[in-house]
Design a protein around this motif. Structure first.
Motif, PDB file in Angstrom:
ATOM      1  N   LEU A 297      11.040  -2.134  -4.566  1.00  0.00           N
ATOM      2  CA  LEU A 297      12.229  -1.477  -4.022  1.00  0.00           C
ATOM      3  C   LEU A 297      12.604  -0.246  -4.849  1.00  0.00           C
ATOM      4  O   LEU A 297      13.037   0.780  -4.298  1.00  0.00           O
ATOM      5  CB  LEU A 297      13.395  -2.455  -3.966  1.00  0.00           C
ATOM      6  CG  LEU A 297      13.242  -3.613  -2.978  1.00  0.00           C
ATOM      7  CD1 LEU A 297      14.401  -4.589  -3.121  1.00  0.00           C
ATOM      8  CD2 LEU A 297      13.145  -3.107  -1.541  1.00  0.00           C
ATOM      9  N   GLY A 298      12.419  -0.333  -6.151  1.00  0.00           N
ATOM     10  CA  GLY A 298      12.695   0.813  -7.002  1.00  0.00           C
ATOM     11  C   GLY A 298      11.776   1.981  -6.712  1.00  0.00           C
ATOM     12  O   GLY A 298      12.220   3.145  -6.689  1.00  0.00           O
ATOM     13  N   ARG A 299      10.507   1.702  -6.469  1.00  0.00           N
ATOM     14  CA  ARG A 299       9.547   2.774  -6.166  1.00  0.00           C
ATOM     15  C   ARG A 299       9.802   3.403  -4.797  1.00  0.00           C
ATOM     16  O   ARG A 299       9.500   4.581  -4.587  1.00  0.00           O
ATOM     17  CB  ARG A 299       8.120   2.232  -6.233  1.00  0.00           C
ATOM     18  CG  ARG A 299       7.651   1.855  -7.622  1.00  0.00           C
ATOM     19  CD  ARG A 299       6.177   1.490  -7.629  1.00  0.00           C
ATOM     20  NE  ARG A 299       5.331   2.627  -7.258  1.00  0.00           N
ATOM     21  CZ  ARG A 299       3.995   2.578  -7.206  1.00  0.00           C
ATOM     22  NH1 ARG A 299       3.367   1.441  -7.493  1.00  0.00           N
ATOM     23  NH2 ARG A 299       3.287   3.639  -6.871  1.00  0.00           N
ATOM     24  N   LEU A 300      10.346   2.620  -3.881  1.00  0.00           N
ATOM     25  CA  LEU A 300      10.586   3.133  -2.526  1.00  0.00           C
ATOM     26  C   LEU A 300      11.923   3.863  -2.395  1.00  0.00           C
ATOM     27  O   LEU A 300      12.154   4.549  -1.396  1.00  0.00           O
ATOM     28  CB  LEU A 300      10.554   1.977  -1.527  1.00  0.00           C
ATOM     29  CG  LEU A 300       9.207   1.271  -1.350  1.00  0.00           C
ATOM     30  CD1 LEU A 300       9.355   0.075  -0.415  1.00  0.00           C
ATOM     31  CD2 LEU A 300       8.145   2.231  -0.806  1.00  0.00           C
ATOM     32  N   LYS A 301      12.783   3.716  -3.385  1.00  0.00           N
ATOM     33  CA  LYS A 301      14.132   4.287  -3.328  1.00  0.00           C
ATOM     34  C   LYS A 301      14.079   5.790  -3.053  1.00  0.00           C
ATOM     35  O   LYS A 301      13.365   6.540  -3.711  1.00  0.00           O
ATOM     36  CB  LYS A 301      14.849   4.041  -4.654  1.00  0.00           C
ATOM     37  CG  LYS A 301      16.369   4.157  -4.579  1.00  0.00           C
ATOM     38  CD  LYS A 301      16.967   2.920  -3.942  1.00  0.00           C
ATOM     39  CE  LYS A 301      18.485   2.900  -4.057  1.00  0.00           C
ATOM     40  NZ  LYS A 301      19.080   1.727  -3.418  1.00  0.00           N
ATOM     41  N   GLY A 302      14.816   6.218  -2.041  1.00  0.00           N
ATOM     42  CA  GLY A 302      14.913   7.631  -1.736  1.00  0.00           C
ATOM     43  C   GLY A 302      13.833   8.164  -0.826  1.00  0.00           C
ATOM     44  O   GLY A 302      13.921   9.320  -0.374  1.00  0.00           O
ATOM     45  N   ARG A 303      12.801   7.355  -0.515  1.00  0.00           N
ATOM     46  CA  ARG A 303      11.755   7.856   0.380  1.00  0.00           C
ATOM     47  C   ARG A 303      11.459   6.937   1.564  1.00  0.00           C
ATOM     48  O   ARG A 303      10.935   7.387   2.570  1.00  0.00           O
ATOM     49  CB  ARG A 303      10.464   8.145  -0.390  1.00  0.00           C
ATOM     50  CG  ARG A 303       9.827   6.987  -1.113  1.00  0.00           C
ATOM     51  CD  ARG A 303       8.657   7.473  -1.973  1.00  0.00           C
ATOM     52  NE  ARG A 303       7.943   6.398  -2.636  1.00  0.00           N
ATOM     53  CZ  ARG A 303       6.881   5.779  -2.123  1.00  0.00           C
ATOM     54  NH1 ARG A 303       6.420   6.126  -0.937  1.00  0.00           N
ATOM     55  NH2 ARG A 303       6.279   4.818  -2.805  1.00  0.00           N
TER      56      ARG A 303
ATOM     57  N   PRO B 130       0.832  -1.215   0.000  1.00  0.00           N
ATOM     58  CA  PRO B 130       0.000   0.000   0.000  1.00  0.00           C
ATOM     59  C   PRO B 130       0.868   1.269   0.000  1.00  0.00           C
ATOM     60  O   PRO B 130       1.342   1.703   1.045  1.00  0.00           O
ATOM     61  CB  PRO B 130      -0.787  -0.134   1.309  1.00  0.00           C
ATOM     62  CG  PRO B 130       0.131  -0.881   2.213  1.00  0.00           C
ATOM     63  CD  PRO B 130       0.935  -1.809   1.335  1.00  0.00           C
ATOM     64  N   HIS B 131       1.048   1.855  -1.142  1.00  0.00           N
ATOM     65  CA  HIS B 131       1.968   2.991  -1.256  1.00  0.00           C
ATOM     66  C   HIS B 131       1.456   4.243  -0.561  1.00  0.00           C
ATOM     67  O   HIS B 131       2.216   5.196  -0.375  1.00  0.00           O
ATOM     68  CB  HIS B 131       2.269   3.263  -2.729  1.00  0.00           C
ATOM     69  CG  HIS B 131       3.170   2.244  -3.342  1.00  0.00           C
ATOM     70  ND1 HIS B 131       4.542   2.291  -3.230  1.00  0.00           N
ATOM     71  CD2 HIS B 131       2.888   1.102  -4.037  1.00  0.00           C
ATOM     72  CE1 HIS B 131       5.073   1.254  -3.849  1.00  0.00           C
ATOM     73  NE2 HIS B 131       4.098   0.519  -4.345  1.00  0.00           N
ATOM     74  N   GLY B 132       0.211   4.240  -0.138  1.00  0.00           N
ATOM     75  CA  GLY B 132      -0.299   5.388   0.604  1.00  0.00           C
ATOM     76  C   GLY B 132       0.074   5.376   2.075  1.00  0.00           C
ATOM     77  O   GLY B 132      -0.180   6.350   2.786  1.00  0.00           O
ATOM     78  N   ARG B 133       0.685   4.307   2.552  1.00  0.00           N
ATOM     79  CA  ARG B 133       1.068   4.202   3.957  1.00  0.00           C
ATOM     80  C   ARG B 133       2.532   4.593   4.143  1.00  0.00           C
ATOM     81  O   ARG B 133       3.337   4.458   3.224  1.00  0.00           O
ATOM     82  CB  ARG B 133       0.853   2.781   4.483  1.00  0.00           C
ATOM     83  CG  ARG B 133      -0.600   2.352   4.509  1.00  0.00           C
ATOM     84  CD  ARG B 133      -0.747   1.023   5.219  1.00  0.00           C
ATOM     85  NE  ARG B 133      -2.092   0.492   5.104  1.00  0.00           N
ATOM     86  CZ  ARG B 133      -2.495  -0.656   5.645  1.00  0.00           C
ATOM     87  NH1 ARG B 133      -1.629  -1.389   6.339  1.00  0.00           N
ATOM     88  NH2 ARG B 133      -3.732  -1.072   5.492  1.00  0.00           N
ATOM     89  N   SER B 134       2.837   5.028   5.349  1.00  0.00           N
ATOM     90  CA  SER B 134       4.207   5.443   5.655  1.00  0.00           C
ATOM     91  C   SER B 134       4.858   4.438   6.593  1.00  0.00           C
ATOM     92  O   SER B 134       4.268   4.049   7.611  1.00  0.00           O
ATOM     93  CB  SER B 134       4.187   6.832   6.320  1.00  0.00           C
ATOM     94  OG  SER B 134       5.482   7.214   6.703  1.00  0.00           O
ATOM     95  N   TYR B 135       6.076   4.010   6.242  1.00  0.00           N
ATOM     96  CA  TYR B 135       6.840   3.073   7.076  1.00  0.00           C
ATOM     97  C   TYR B 135       8.245   3.607   7.296  1.00  0.00           C
ATOM     98  O   TYR B 135       8.814   4.288   6.434  1.00  0.00           O
ATOM     99  CB  TYR B 135       6.907   1.697   6.410  1.00  0.00           C
ATOM    100  CG  TYR B 135       5.581   0.990   6.354  1.00  0.00           C
ATOM    101  CD1 TYR B 135       5.105   0.285   7.454  1.00  0.00           C
ATOM    102  CD2 TYR B 135       4.791   1.034   5.207  1.00  0.00           C
ATOM    103  CE1 TYR B 135       3.881  -0.354   7.415  1.00  0.00           C
ATOM    104  CE2 TYR B 135       3.561   0.391   5.161  1.00  0.00           C
ATOM    105  CZ  TYR B 135       3.113  -0.298   6.276  1.00  0.00           C
ATOM    106  OH  TYR B 135       1.892  -0.934   6.235  1.00  0.00           O
TER     107      TYR B 135
END
Length: 294
Positions: free
Chosen positions: A96-102, A72-77
Motif C-alpha cells: 500500500l505504501g508503494r502504491l500511494k499516490g499512483r 506485479p508493479h509493472g501492471r496498471s490497475y
C-alpha cells in the motif's frame, strides 16, 4: 470451547450484516469496468482468488488476485483492494505504501485502530467479524460475503446453507482420515485452497488442494483407504466414482461452496481435538506476520 469454534459458529449472523451493509460501502468497492487487483496474505489471498473469479464472471471487469508480496508493479490497475484482518501485516502495508499516490487503494480490515487505516486511500471496517483466534474463519468469509453482495451474488440461501453446515454432523469416518484433499472449480478453487490451509493450521493434517480437473493429473495417486477427497461445488463428471474406486472417502459438496468451507472449518477443529491439539494456538503461527526491516 475454543475461540475458533465460537467464531466459526457466528458466521451466518456476520454474513447477514455484511450483505446488509454492502450498499453503504459501494463507493469504496470496485466499480463495474474497473481493472482491479485484490491482494492479501494467507487466508486473505485465497479469498482474493475467489472474489477475482466471481467479479470477472459477473462481467464487472478484469480482476487479478495476488499474494501481497508478489504484486506485479509493472501492471496498471484502476483500484487495488487489500484484505487484511489485522491491518498490520508487513507485506500488505509495504504494498500500500508503494502504491500511494499512483493507484487508488482500498483496505478491508477488522481493526479500525491499525496502521492500514492510514496506509490505504479508503477503508471498509468489519470490526464485528474480528477474531481472537490466530486461525481465521469468520473475518475471511465475511469479507468475501461483502464483496459477493456488492456483485449482486449473495442470497439468503447462502446463509441457510451455512446454518445447515453448522448443524449437520460431519460424514462418518472423516475425522479419522490420515490425508485430506479439497477440490474446487472456478471461484471455489480459492475456497479449496483455504480449506486446506485451515486443516494444516489447526490440526497439522496432511492436506492438499487443487482445481478439480487437475486431480486426475497426478494428485489422485495419493488417494486410498483412509484418505478423503472433498469437493466444494459441482464435481466433474465421473470423478466421484474414480475416487471411490481407489478406496478413498468421497465427500460431495451439496451446499453453497462458502458453506462447504464452513463444514471444512468444523472438520479442522474436530481433527485438532481428536489429535489433542489446541486450534487457537497453531504451531509456529501468530495472528499477524509483522517483519522487522533490517
Amino acid at each position: 470451547m475454543s475461540h475458533v469454534e465460537t467464531e466459526l459458529k457466528s458466521q451466518p449472523e456476520c454474513w447477514i450484516r455484511a450483505a446488509e451493509e454492502a450498499s453503504a460501502s459501494a463507493s469504496a468497492l470496485p466499480a463495474a469496468g474497473e481493472r482491479v487487483a485484490i491482494v492479501g496474505c494467507g487466508t486473505s489471498w485465497f479469498m482474493a482468488q475467489a472474489v477475482a473469479v466471481l467479479r470477472e464472471r459477473a462481467g464487472q471487469g478484469e480482476t487479478d488476485a495476488f499474494a501481497a508480496s508478489e504484486f506485479p508493479h509493472g501492471r496498471s490497475y484502476d483500484r487495488v483492494v487489500a484484505l487484511t484482518r489485522s491491518g498490520t501485516t508487513t507485506e500488505v502495508l509495504d504494498l500500500l505504501g508503494r502504491l500511494k499516490g499512483r493507484t487508488h487503494t482500498v483496505a478491508i480490515t477488522a481493526d479500525p485502530g491499525s496502521p492500514v487505516m492510514r496506509a490505504a486511500d479508503e477503508v471498509v471496517v468489519l470490526d464485528y467479524a474480528d477474531e481472537k483466534s490466530v486461525v481465521q474463519t469468520r473475518f475471511a468469509t465475511t469479507a468475501l460475503t461483502l464483496l459477493r453482495a456488492h456483485l449482486g451474488l449473495h442470497t439468503d440461501a447462502v446463509v441457510a446453507d451455512a446454518r445447515t453446515a453448522l448443524s449437520e454432523p460431519l460424514p462418518e469416518g472423516l475425522v479419522d482420515c490420515t490425508q485430506f484433499t479439497f477440490l474446487g472449480r472456478g471461484w471455489s478453487v480459492g475456497l479449496a485452497n483455504e480449506a486446506g490451509l485451515k486443516m494444516r493450521e489447526a490440526s497439522l493434517a496432511w492436506t492438499e488442494a487443487y482445481p478439480a480437473m487437475e486431480y486426475r493429473h497426478g494428485p489422485i495417486s495419493v488417494t486410498t483407504a483412509g484418505t478423503a477427497t472433498w469437493m466444494l461445488g459441482e464435481a466433474p463428471e465421473g470423478l466421484a466414482e474414480q475416487v471411490r474406486a481407489t478406496g478413498g472417502l468421497w465427500v460431495e459438496g451439496r451446499l453453497d461452496p462458502l458453506a462447504e468451507l464452513v463444514r471444512a472449518q468444523r472438520l479442522a477443529v474436530a481433527v485438532a481435538a481428536a489429535r489433542g491439539l489446541d486450534p487457537d494456538q497453531p504451531r509456529h503461527l501468530t495472528r499477524s506476520v509483522i517483519l522487522t526491516t533490517p
